[in-house]
Scaffold this motif. Structure first.
Motif, PDB file in Angstrom:
ATOM      1  N   MET A   1       0.821  -1.215   0.000  1.00 44.33           N
ATOM      2  CA  MET A   1       0.000   0.000   0.000  1.00 44.33           C
ATOM      3  C   MET A   1       0.856   1.267   0.000  1.00 44.33           C
ATOM      4  O   MET A   1       0.484   2.290  -0.547  1.00 44.33           O
ATOM      5  CB  MET A   1      -0.927  -0.001   1.216  1.00 44.33           C
ATOM      6  CG  MET A   1      -1.917   1.156   1.231  1.00 44.33           C
ATOM      7  SD  MET A   1      -2.981   1.061   2.672  1.00 44.33           S
ATOM      8  CE  MET A   1      -3.994   2.509   2.428  1.00 44.33           C
ATOM      9  N   GLY A   2       2.023   1.200   0.654  1.00 40.42           N
ATOM     10  CA  GLY A   2       2.898   2.357   0.622  1.00 40.42           C
ATOM     11  C   GLY A   2       2.436   3.482   1.531  1.00 40.42           C
ATOM     12  O   GLY A   2       1.863   3.244   2.596  1.00 40.42           O
ATOM     13  N   PHE A   3       2.645   4.712   1.082  1.00 44.12           N
ATOM     14  CA  PHE A   3       2.376   5.875   1.916  1.00 44.12           C
ATOM     15  C   PHE A   3       1.493   6.897   1.182  1.00 44.12           C
ATOM     16  O   PHE A   3       1.944   7.997   0.860  1.00 44.12           O
ATOM     17  CB  PHE A   3       3.694   6.524   2.352  1.00 44.12           C
ATOM     18  CG  PHE A   3       4.532   5.611   3.203  1.00 44.12           C
ATOM     19  CD1 PHE A   3       4.329   5.551   4.573  1.00 44.12           C
ATOM     20  CD2 PHE A   3       5.487   4.779   2.625  1.00 44.12           C
ATOM     21  CE1 PHE A   3       5.077   4.700   5.362  1.00 44.12           C
ATOM     22  CE2 PHE A   3       6.241   3.928   3.411  1.00 44.12           C
ATOM     23  CZ  PHE A   3       6.028   3.885   4.778  1.00 44.12           C
ATOM     24  N   PRO A   4       0.241   6.523   0.909  1.00 41.30           N
ATOM     25  CA  PRO A   4      -0.647   7.442   0.187  1.00 41.30           C
ATOM     26  C   PRO A   4      -0.863   8.731   0.965  1.00 41.30           C
ATOM     27  O   PRO A   4      -0.855   8.739   2.195  1.00 41.30           O
ATOM     28  CB  PRO A   4      -1.949   6.652   0.055  1.00 41.30           C
ATOM     29  CG  PRO A   4      -1.902   5.645   1.174  1.00 41.30           C
ATOM     30  CD  PRO A   4      -0.458   5.287   1.317  1.00 41.30           C
ATOM     31  N   GLY A   5      -1.042   9.828   0.235  1.00 43.72           N
ATOM     32  CA  GLY A   5      -1.315  11.113   0.872  1.00 43.72           C
ATOM     33  C   GLY A   5      -0.098  11.746   1.522  1.00 43.72           C
ATOM     34  O   GLY A   5      -0.234  12.690   2.290  1.00 43.72           O
ATOM     35  N   THR A   6       1.091  11.214   1.234  1.00 41.85           N
ATOM     36  CA  THR A   6       2.303  11.746   1.854  1.00 41.85           C
ATOM     37  C   THR A   6       3.043  12.651   0.877  1.00 41.85           C
ATOM     38  O   THR A   6       3.248  12.299  -0.285  1.00 41.85           O
ATOM     39  CB  THR A   6       3.226  10.595   2.296  1.00 41.85           C
ATOM     40  OG1 THR A   6       2.519   9.765   3.226  1.00 41.85           O
ATOM     41  CG2 THR A   6       4.487  11.118   2.952  1.00 41.85           C
ATOM     42  N   TRP A   7       3.448  13.815   1.384  1.00 41.33           N
ATOM     43  CA  TRP A   7       4.264  14.764   0.629  1.00 41.33           C
ATOM     44  C   TRP A   7       5.601  14.918   1.336  1.00 41.33           C
ATOM     45  O   TRP A   7       5.689  14.794   2.564  1.00 41.33           O
ATOM     46  CB  TRP A   7       3.588  16.138   0.540  1.00 41.33           C
ATOM     47  CG  TRP A   7       2.315  16.168  -0.267  1.00 41.33           C
ATOM     48  CD1 TRP A   7       1.751  15.135  -0.974  1.00 41.33           C
ATOM     49  CD2 TRP A   7       1.434  17.289  -0.444  1.00 41.33           C
ATOM     50  NE1 TRP A   7       0.587  15.546  -1.572  1.00 41.33           N
ATOM     51  CE2 TRP A   7       0.353  16.860  -1.263  1.00 41.33           C
ATOM     52  CE3 TRP A   7       1.450  18.601   0.026  1.00 41.33           C
ATOM     53  CZ2 TRP A   7      -0.691  17.721  -1.633  1.00 41.33           C
ATOM     54  CZ3 TRP A   7       0.412  19.459  -0.337  1.00 41.33           C
ATOM     55  CH2 TRP A   7      -0.642  19.023  -1.169  1.00 41.33           C
ATOM     56  N   MET A   8       6.646  15.220   0.557  1.00 46.57           N
ATOM     57  CA  MET A   8       7.973  15.424   1.124  1.00 46.57           C
ATOM     58  C   MET A   8       8.692  16.502   0.315  1.00 46.57           C
ATOM     59  O   MET A   8       8.589  16.532  -0.906  1.00 46.57           O
ATOM     60  CB  MET A   8       8.771  14.110   1.083  1.00 46.57           C
ATOM     61  CG  MET A   8      10.179  14.193   1.627  1.00 46.57           C
ATOM     62  SD  MET A   8      10.992  12.556   1.672  1.00 46.57           S
ATOM     63  CE  MET A   8      11.315  12.293  -0.087  1.00 46.57           C
ATOM     64  N   THR A   9       9.405  17.377   0.989  1.00 45.00           N
ATOM     65  CA  THR A   9      10.174  18.389   0.268  1.00 45.00           C
ATOM     66  C   THR A   9      11.255  17.701  -0.569  1.00 45.00           C
ATOM     67  O   THR A   9      11.747  16.624  -0.215  1.00 45.00           O
ATOM     68  CB  THR A   9      10.838  19.385   1.239  1.00 45.00           C
ATOM     69  OG1 THR A   9      11.546  18.639   2.241  1.00 45.00           O
ATOM     70  CG2 THR A   9       9.805  20.277   1.900  1.00 45.00           C
ATOM     71  N   GLU A  10      11.639  18.335  -1.655  1.00 45.97           N
ATOM     72  CA  GLU A  10      12.682  17.747  -2.508  1.00 45.97           C
ATOM     73  C   GLU A  10      14.007  17.643  -1.767  1.00 45.97           C
ATOM     74  O   GLU A  10      14.809  16.739  -2.027  1.00 45.97           O
ATOM     75  CB  GLU A  10      12.829  18.573  -3.784  1.00 45.97           C
ATOM     76  CG  GLU A  10      11.655  18.426  -4.741  1.00 45.97           C
ATOM     77  CD  GLU A  10      11.873  19.120  -6.072  1.00 45.97           C
ATOM     78  OE1 GLU A  10      11.271  18.673  -7.069  1.00 45.97           O
ATOM     79  OE2 GLU A  10      12.631  20.107  -6.121  1.00 45.97           O
ATOM     80  N   SER A  11      14.236  18.554  -0.827  1.00 47.13           N
ATOM     81  CA  SER A  11      15.452  18.502  -0.013  1.00 47.13           C
ATOM     82  C   SER A  11      15.366  17.430   1.068  1.00 47.13           C
ATOM     83  O   SER A  11      16.350  17.178   1.768  1.00 47.13           O
ATOM     84  CB  SER A  11      15.704  19.859   0.639  1.00 47.13           C
ATOM     85  OG  SER A  11      14.652  20.166   1.554  1.00 47.13           O
ATOM     86  N   GLU A  12      14.202  16.823   1.223  1.00 40.87           N
ATOM     87  CA  GLU A  12      13.918  15.820   2.256  1.00 40.87           C
ATOM     88  C   GLU A  12      14.097  16.390   3.666  1.00 40.87           C
ATOM     89  O   GLU A  12      14.439  15.671   4.611  1.00 40.87           O
ATOM     90  CB  GLU A  12      14.753  14.544   2.048  1.00 40.87           C
ATOM     91  CG  GLU A  12      14.484  13.888   0.697  1.00 40.87           C
ATOM     92  CD  GLU A  12      14.960  12.451   0.605  1.00 40.87           C
ATOM     93  OE1 GLU A  12      15.119  11.787   1.647  1.00 40.87           O
ATOM     94  OE2 GLU A  12      15.168  11.986  -0.540  1.00 40.87           O
ATOM     95  N   SER A  13      13.805  17.674   3.797  1.00 40.05           N
ATOM     96  CA  SER A  13      13.890  18.309   5.111  1.00 40.05           C
ATOM     97  C   SER A  13      12.757  17.872   6.024  1.00 40.05           C
ATOM     98  O   SER A  13      12.905  17.846   7.246  1.00 40.05           O
ATOM     99  CB  SER A  13      13.865  19.832   4.969  1.00 40.05           C
ATOM    100  OG  SER A  13      12.651  20.252   4.335  1.00 40.05           O
ATOM    101  N   VAL A  14      11.625  17.507   5.425  1.00 40.51           N
ATOM    102  CA  VAL A  14      10.451  17.183   6.228  1.00 40.51           C
ATOM    103  C   VAL A  14       9.484  16.323   5.421  1.00 40.51           C
ATOM    104  O   VAL A  14       9.441  16.417   4.180  1.00 40.51           O
ATOM    105  CB  VAL A  14       9.749  18.478   6.717  1.00 40.51           C
ATOM    106  CG1 VAL A  14       9.133  19.248   5.549  1.00 40.51           C
ATOM    107  CG2 VAL A  14       8.717  18.207   7.809  1.00 40.51           C
ATOM    108  N   VAL A  15       8.732  15.485   6.118  1.00 43.42           N
ATOM    109  CA  VAL A  15       7.705  14.633   5.519  1.00 43.42           C
ATOM    110  C   VAL A  15       6.367  15.010   6.148  1.00 43.42           C
ATOM    111  O   VAL A  15       6.281  15.187   7.368  1.00 43.42           O
ATOM    112  CB  VAL A  15       8.008  13.137   5.760  1.00 43.42           C
ATOM    113  CG1 VAL A  15       6.852  12.256   5.285  1.00 43.42           C
ATOM    114  CG2 VAL A  15       9.306  12.738   5.055  1.00 43.42           C
TER     115      VAL A  15
END
Length: 272
Positions: A1-15
């Protein structure tokens, strides 16, 4: 199923786990700005670059690897269930969408026919009995959530705990849950705990409310929409939201949370 509805900055500073109707437009824009030093020109939900989203196949391996290793700070944002369901009604059911049409095509006509919901029209100033129509919509929302009839529950009124929980059941863990009602202080607490390529001054961030201005204005106090039966339905479908996120079920007029979220309890309940 993974992580639907999840956003992350391109720098991966925050999820960030998106919860619909909980300041997601503002949060998405702040995350976008924290990487690029500018806001996205349009609705951040329409952005196809500048932000990792689970909906993008290319972003999924990055989000999954980060979430499972817990490499970044992870947060979500919740809202009082009473005001959230009201907002869903006025935006998605009574309002006209950005494309100039009703939400989900035949949804509103079906609600009018099967549940007696009225929504008014722009031409008559959206004149209708808001309280009666909302209560009928709430019955429909309950039917979609409990019985998946006459359709599956929409993301805008399905329980927040369901959205938040998918991240936990698939191996992720939250560091923070903030409240829409205390948005500035909550978002500042997130920013204080992460390193971003661009510094964000929350005092300078404009309001991003993509649902505003295309539908009727709520004409009554929140509590006026909820009688005993409505409150019974609210508990039936959102009891986990009230409990986990510390909102006051007994007093619909009290929109503020009663305390901070117990993250250990939340992970135990949602990960079960």
């Amino acid at each position: 199923m993974g992580f639907p509805g999840t956003w992350m900055t391109e720098s991966e500073s925050v999820v960030y786990r998106v919860v619909p109707k909980c300041a997601c437009s503002s949060i998405g824009q702040i995350l976008f700005y924290s990487d690029h030093g500018r806001f996205y020109d349009g609705d951040i939900h329409d952005a196809t670059s500048g932000l990792h989203k689970w909906a993008f196949e290319a972003s999924q391996p990055r989000i999954e690897a980060n979430a499972k290793a817990h490499r970044s700070h992870v947060f979500t944002c919740v809202r009082n269930p009473y005001t959230r369901i009201l907002s869903s009604f006025f935006d998605k059911i009574a309002g006209i969408q950005r494309n100039g049409k009703r939400y989900r095509g035949n949804l509103v006509p079906m609600l009018m026919q099967k549940y007696g919901v009225e929504v008014g029209r722009p031409e008559d100033g959206f004149a209708f009995d808001q309280i009666a129509s909302f209560r009928r919509f709430l019955l429909f929302a309950r039917d979609t959530i409990r019985f998946r009839k006459p359709m599956d529950a929409d993301i805008h009124w399905s329980a927040m705990s369901g959205h938040v929980g998918t991240f936990v059941t698939n191996g992720g863990r939250y560091d923070q849950v903030i409240f829409t009602e205390n948005f500035n202080s909550g978002m500042q607490a997130v920013l204080d705990r992460i390193e971003t390529p661009v510094k964000v001054d929350l005092a300078q961030v404009p309001r991003f409310n993509e649902s505003e201005g295309h539908g009727p204005t709520r004409a009554h106090p929140v509590a006026a929409y909820f009688d005993d039966l409505s409150m019974h339905l609210m508990w039936e479908i959102y009891h986990r939201d009230f409990r986990l996120f510390r909102y006051d079920f007994d007093d619909p007029s009290n929109k503020m949370p009663k305390g901070e979220v117990d993250l250990d309890e939340m992970h135990a309940v949602l990960g079960d």
